[in-house]
Design an enzyme around this catalytic site. Sequence first.
Site, PDB file in Angstrom:
ATOM      1  CE1 TYR A  12       0.588   0.952   4.475  1.00 51.96           C
ATOM      2  CE2 TYR A  12       0.226  -1.412   4.458  1.00 51.96           C
ATOM      3  CZ  TYR A  12       0.669  -0.275   5.099  1.00 51.96           C
ATOM      4  OH  TYR A  12       1.212  -0.361   6.351  1.00 51.96           O
ATOM      5  CB  SER A  13       0.531   4.282  -1.972  1.00 49.22           C
ATOM      6  OG  SER A  13       0.396   3.473  -3.102  1.00 49.22           O
ATOM      7  CB  SER A  14      -0.237   6.853   1.948  1.00 52.10           C
ATOM      8  OG  SER A  14      -1.567   6.441   2.189  1.00 52.10           O
TER       9      SER A  14
END
Length: 176
Positions: A10-12
Amino acid sequence: MRIGYSYLRYSSAQQGDGDSIRRQTAMAKAWCDRNKVQLDLTTTFTDQGKSAFRGKHRLTGALSVFLAEVQAGRIPQGSVLIIENLDRLSREDGWEAIHLLSSLVKGGISVVTLSPSEMVYEKGKGSSNLAGLISAVVEFGRANSESETKEGRSDEKWLRKKTLAIVACVAPRRCH
């Protein structure tokens, strides 16, 4: 029995507070159970808070470790890399993304995506390889375009905040 490896990303940091890891893990386990693949739970590859837009996950993240393990032969040919969606694998430019997918497949690793629909990318699947390749190109293009849009919005938001701070500082006695 084939061995499956889950790649979770996941990115953040904000996404880390959500359900992403549990959901991706449960989906991978369910796919392995349905397809008689042994999911290796001791070597899950997870990139937490790491974007796939510029390829950092591929160069320095858990995905880079997976790729090195494949290249060194510690992850055997015939193994399966299970990901929720192709955009977990890459959000890079389409050429980079397709190169990554094809290098895995050419290296003897099957890549399985679980969403939006289940797709298996692997060697020797005849005409379904062409349909899978076309689908991958479209999906990678969508993911990259979406990331470019988000980056543009983020840049605009940062510029707006910076401008407001400068305006506030220009007023007499507000900046020290």
